[in-house]
Design a protein around this motif. Structure first.
Motif, PDB file in Angstrom:
ATOM      1  N   ALA A 294      -4.611 -18.042  92.190  1.00  0.00           N
ATOM      2  CA  ALA A 294      -3.208 -17.991  91.764  1.00  0.00           C
ATOM      3  C   ALA A 294      -2.378 -18.857  92.707  1.00  0.00           C
ATOM      4  O   ALA A 294      -1.818 -18.365  93.693  1.00  0.00           O
ATOM      5  CB  ALA A 294      -2.704 -16.554  91.771  1.00  0.00           C
ATOM      6  N   PRO A 295      -2.266 -20.170  92.446  1.00  0.00           N
ATOM      7  CA  PRO A 295      -1.514 -21.066  93.337  1.00  0.00           C
ATOM      8  C   PRO A 295      -0.068 -20.635  93.544  1.00  0.00           C
ATOM      9  O   PRO A 295       0.535 -20.980  94.568  1.00  0.00           O
ATOM     10  CB  PRO A 295      -1.593 -22.414  92.615  1.00  0.00           C
ATOM     11  N   GLU A 296       0.511 -19.869  92.578  1.00  0.00           N
ATOM     12  CA  GLU A 296       1.908 -19.447  92.732  1.00  0.00           C
ATOM     13  C   GLU A 296       2.093 -18.519  93.927  1.00  0.00           C
ATOM     14  O   GLU A 296       3.220 -18.354  94.418  1.00  0.00           O
ATOM     15  CB  GLU A 296       2.402 -18.757  91.448  1.00  0.00           C
ATOM     16  N   LEU A 297       1.002 -17.928  94.433  1.00  0.00           N
ATOM     17  CA  LEU A 297       1.105 -17.057  95.603  1.00  0.00           C
ATOM     18  C   LEU A 297       1.448 -17.841  96.869  1.00  0.00           C
ATOM     19  O   LEU A 297       1.990 -17.282  97.826  1.00  0.00           O
ATOM     20  CB  LEU A 297      -0.205 -16.294  95.813  1.00  0.00           C
ATOM     21  N   ARG A 298       1.125 -19.137  96.881  1.00  0.00           N
ATOM     22  CA  ARG A 298       1.386 -19.942  98.080  1.00  0.00           C
ATOM     23  C   ARG A 298       2.888 -20.086  98.351  1.00  0.00           C
ATOM     24  O   ARG A 298       3.307 -20.314  99.481  1.00  0.00           O
ATOM     25  CB  ARG A 298       0.765 -21.331  97.924  1.00  0.00           C
ATOM     26  N   GLY A 299       3.690 -19.973  97.306  1.00  0.00           N
ATOM     27  CA  GLY A 299       5.126 -20.156  97.489  1.00  0.00           C
ATOM     28  C   GLY A 299       5.782 -19.056  98.295  1.00  0.00           C
ATOM     29  O   GLY A 299       6.870 -19.275  98.863  1.00  0.00           O
ATOM     30  N   ILE A 300       5.165 -17.880  98.378  1.00  0.00           N
ATOM     31  CA  ILE A 300       5.804 -16.758  99.064  1.00  0.00           C
ATOM     32  C   ILE A 300       6.102 -17.091 100.524  1.00  0.00           C
ATOM     33  O   ILE A 300       7.173 -16.766 101.047  1.00  0.00           O
ATOM     34  CB  ILE A 300       4.927 -15.496  98.973  1.00  0.00           C
ATOM     35  N   ASN A 448       9.557 -21.134  94.263  1.00  0.00           N
ATOM     36  CA  ASN A 448       8.588 -20.487  95.149  1.00  0.00           C
ATOM     37  C   ASN A 448       8.417 -18.997  94.868  1.00  0.00           C
ATOM     38  O   ASN A 448       7.633 -18.331  95.540  1.00  0.00           O
ATOM     39  CB  ASN A 448       9.006 -20.670  96.610  1.00  0.00           C
ATOM     40  N   ARG A 449       9.143 -18.483  93.897  1.00  0.00           N
ATOM     41  CA  ARG A 449       9.072 -17.050  93.604  1.00  0.00           C
ATOM     42  C   ARG A 449       8.055 -16.817  92.503  1.00  0.00           C
ATOM     43  O   ARG A 449       8.188 -17.335  91.386  1.00  0.00           O
ATOM     44  CB  ARG A 449      10.447 -16.535  93.209  1.00  0.00           C
ATOM     45  N   PRO A 450       7.019 -16.057  92.782  1.00  0.00           N
ATOM     46  CA  PRO A 450       5.950 -15.852  91.786  1.00  0.00           C
ATOM     47  C   PRO A 450       6.363 -14.835  90.736  1.00  0.00           C
ATOM     48  O   PRO A 450       7.267 -14.019  90.957  1.00  0.00           O
ATOM     49  CB  PRO A 450       4.801 -15.309  92.639  1.00  0.00           C
ATOM     50  N   PRO A 451       5.709 -14.847  89.581  1.00  0.00           N
ATOM     51  CA  PRO A 451       5.918 -13.781  88.603  1.00  0.00           C
ATOM     52  C   PRO A 451       5.200 -12.513  89.041  1.00  0.00           C
ATOM     53  O   PRO A 451       4.350 -12.548  89.945  1.00  0.00           O
ATOM     54  CB  PRO A 451       5.300 -14.361  87.330  1.00  0.00           C
ATOM     55  N   ALA A 452       5.518 -11.407  88.414  1.00  0.00           N
ATOM     56  CA  ALA A 452       4.803 -10.165  88.725  1.00  0.00           C
ATOM     57  C   ALA A 452       3.351 -10.250  88.292  1.00  0.00           C
ATOM     58  O   ALA A 452       2.447  -9.741  88.966  1.00  0.00           O
ATOM     59  CB  ALA A 452       5.497  -8.984  88.047  1.00  0.00           C
ATOM     60  N   TYR A 465      10.897 -10.324  95.904  1.00  0.00           N
ATOM     61  CA  TYR A 465      10.730 -11.770  95.862  1.00  0.00           C
ATOM     62  C   TYR A 465      10.090 -12.232  94.550  1.00  0.00           C
ATOM     63  O   TYR A 465       9.928 -13.428  94.314  1.00  0.00           O
ATOM     64  CB  TYR A 465       9.905 -12.273  97.047  1.00  0.00           C
ATOM     65  N   VAL A 466       9.724 -11.305  93.692  1.00  0.00           N
ATOM     66  CA  VAL A 466       9.200 -11.625  92.373  1.00  0.00           C
ATOM     67  C   VAL A 466      10.347 -12.138  91.497  1.00  0.00           C
ATOM     68  O   VAL A 466      11.498 -11.735  91.648  1.00  0.00           O
ATOM     69  CB  VAL A 466       8.552 -10.368  91.752  1.00  0.00           C
ATOM     70  N   ARG A 467      10.015 -13.018  90.565  1.00  0.00           N
ATOM     71  CA  ARG A 467      11.037 -13.498  89.615  1.00  0.00           C
ATOM     72  C   ARG A 467      11.493 -12.349  88.719  1.00  0.00           C
ATOM     73  O   ARG A 467      10.685 -11.725  88.037  1.00  0.00           O
ATOM     74  CB  ARG A 467      10.478 -14.620  88.745  1.00  0.00           C
ATOM     75  N   THR A 468      12.784 -12.091  88.757  1.00  0.00           N
ATOM     76  CA  THR A 468      13.359 -11.023  87.939  1.00  0.00           C
ATOM     77  C   THR A 468      14.659 -11.511  87.331  1.00  0.00           C
ATOM     78  O   THR A 468      15.194 -12.550  87.717  1.00  0.00           O
ATOM     79  CB  THR A 468      13.640  -9.762  88.785  1.00  0.00           C
ATOM     80  N   ASN A 469      15.196 -10.737  86.397  1.00  0.00           N
ATOM     81  CA  ASN A 469      16.489 -11.083  85.812  1.00  0.00           C
ATOM     82  C   ASN A 469      17.599 -10.984  86.849  1.00  0.00           C
ATOM     83  O   ASN A 469      18.521 -11.800  86.874  1.00  0.00           O
ATOM     84  CB  ASN A 469      16.789 -10.165  84.631  1.00  0.00           C
TER      85      ASN A 469
END
Length: 545
Positions: A294-300, A448-452, A465-469
């Motif tokens: 999950a490359p999106e985890l690197r953004g954290i 840099n914010r990953p989805p849940a 830090y998860v993408r939310t509304n």
């Protein structure tokens, strides 16, 4: 073995556990601290049988919080629910060392005059008319911009730049700064126009919504009013809550998570895993194997944090100030406070701690980089004692302006203080470190914010830090993220019932036609009609008003 292993017992982790347990899942929550609640938790200040409580900072529930309030309404507490422990505020005191105090009503307006009074602090008479017009233009820009423009253009510019703060009056800068930094973890100079502008609008709309209170606070310290009833409710549903049980690692085989390695050497296996640790801890769990999945985890690890921590002053007399918050507009450390006893109706202060304590003033410091007034150092370079001394001095400078005879705060009224224990003095004595910083939404941080629901087959994320509304470091975002994590697991498990509800942020429907027009403009590569230098009349004419 458990169906779902949740790593982290803050708001996000407990929310995910709540939603999953309600739907019949076997859930275990592993929390490193001895108390649940994460950065929202309160804690006893001593080992006495019935001690006073301290907090990282006072809790604040504006009208646009929907997810947290819904969860609270589903937690039994006595004859009602935890939502019954919320108390509406009535007014905010805006204090300055250079200008007269003002009071901003926070009660839900019941008339046109009341609405105008509610909005007065945002468009006050002390702002130059040109600044007020410009701010209205900027808000119109936000309200008519499509979502893709907000995400790609407005997330790439700071709120400070977007409102042209450097070329506006000092009153304008002070007003727009305190409206964001003082109440939420947002710094106008570095925070994105997308996030700060959206939240600023939500706070304004909340003042005009007759269906929901503008803002509320709890009627007792957080753990007493909310977290402990929640813990009992989760345990009654079979959730295995394990405080004081830190997790060392998420183990994987290169394809999925295979287990948890606990700090004491034990291993735990589950079908699904939820990572719900705070932003400063999460990168430690992103192993190279998980990052490849999950490359999106690197953004954290590229997300930024700031210090926004609280201190409680225990007083020999109850000082109410206003039935709501106090904002100290020109305090170097960006202070806000609330006098708690008037709200803590479910918390008998007379039976807590020293007999001399009659009041609690809870204060948050949001600027740890600017030198103080009495101690000429920024807060991060001070000792804990110096931090308390400087904050007390800044409070007195704002509240005692009419002379000693009418002083609201006096040194002989101060019984004791409790500073957030996350503020720890460094070994070299050069200041303090913060072991519990807050996420801040900086320019460009959205990418840099990953989805849940990340690209790991049996892992979900539940933290602010998860993408939310809501897109804000807050209890609301953490709760929404917990719901999204639960929904990801429900979908993967083939659950046929209703998922956890997710609310969109609400904006007036009258602006929808303009957003649709802007979607077309954005797809064609055209700029938004309301550029920085255009007048409101020109902008609205181009939008077809």
């Amino acid at each position: 073995m458990t169906d779902v292993a949740v790593v982290g017992g803050g708001i996000g982790g407990l929310t995910a556990a709540h939603e999953l347990a309600t739907r019949g899942f076997d859930v275990t929550v592993f929390e490193a601290n001895e108390r649940f609640g994460g950065k929202a938790r309160s804690m006893p200040v001593s080992d006495e049988p019935r001690p006073l409580h301290g907090e990282h900072g006072f809790r604040f529930f504006p009208a646009f919080y929907r997810h947290v309030i819904d969860t609270m309404s589903r937690i039994p507490d006595g004859d009602g629910t935890v939502a019954d422990n919320l108390v509406e505020t009535e007014a905010t005191l805006i204090a300055s060392t250079t200008a007269p105090e003002t009071i901003a009503e926070t009660r839900t307006p019941d008339s046109v005059r009341g609405w105008l009074e509610a909005l007065r602090p945002a468009f006050a008479e002390d702002l130059p008319p040109a600044d007020v017009r410009f701010l209205l233009e900027r808000l119109l820009y936000l309200l008519t911009a499509c979502e893709r423009r907000r995400e790609n253009e407005l997330d790439a510019v700071s709120w400070w730049e977007f409102i042209d703060a450097e070329h506006r009056s000092q009153a304008f800068r002070d007003r727009l700064a305190y409206a964001t930094q003082a109440l939420v973890a947002l710094r106008p100079q570095v925070g994105s126009a997308r996030t700060i502008g959206t939240i600023y609008l939500q706070l304004l709309f909340g003042q005009l919504d007759p269906a929901r209170p503008t803002e509320r606070v709890l009627n007792a310290p957080t753990n007493e009013a909310w977290i402990e009833p929640w813990r009992r409710a989760l345990e009654s549903r079979g959730v295995d809550l394990r405080p004081g049980t830190p997790v060392r690692e998420l183990e994987s085989n290169g394809r999925r998570v295979t287990g948890l390695a606990l700090a004491d050497g034990r291993r735990v296996r589950a079908d699904e895993y939820v990572l719900a640790v705070p932003v400063e801890v999460a990168p430690e769990f992103v192993t190279p194997a998980l990052a490849r999945l999950a490359p999106e985890l690197r953004g954290i690890e590229r997300l930024e944090t700031a210090w926004m921590n609280g201190i409680q002053f225990y007083l020999a007399a109850d000082v109410e100030l206003t039935r709501g918050h106090q904002v100290y507009t020109d305090s170097p450390w960006a202070l806000t406070s609330i006098s708690q006893r008037q709200f803590w109706t479910a918390y008998d202060l007379d039976e807590r701690g020293p007999d001399a304590v009659e009041g609690v003033l809870s204060v948050i410091a949001s600027d740890w980089e600017t030198p103080g007034t009495v101690i000429d150092k920024p807060a991060r370079a001070c000792t804990r004692e110096e931090i308390a001394t400087e904050i007390w001095a800044q409070l007195k400078a704002h509240l005692n302006r009419d002379g000693a005879a009418d002083a609201r705060l006096t040194d002989d009224a101060l019984v004791d203080w409790f500073l957030d224990p996350a503020i720890v003095e460094t070994e070299d004595g050069d200041g303090v470190e913060n072991r519990s910083p807050l996420l801040i939404n900086t320019v460009g941080a959205l990418r840099n914010r990953p989805p849940a629901d990340v690209e790991v087959p049996n892992l979900a994320l539940a933290a602010d830090y998860v993408r939310t509304n809501a897109d804000l470091a807050s209890m609301e975002s953490a709760n929404e993220a917990g719901r999204r994590a639960a929904n990801a697991i429900l979908e993967r498990s083939g659950y046929r019932g209703s998922p956890a509800r997710i609310w969109e942020l609400e904006e007036p429907a009258v602006f929808e036609p303009f957003k649709r027009q802007d979607r077309i403009r954005y797809r064609l590569g055209l700029p938004h009609p309301a550029s920085v230098t255009q007048s409101l009349r020109t902008a609205t004419r181009r939008l077809g008003v």
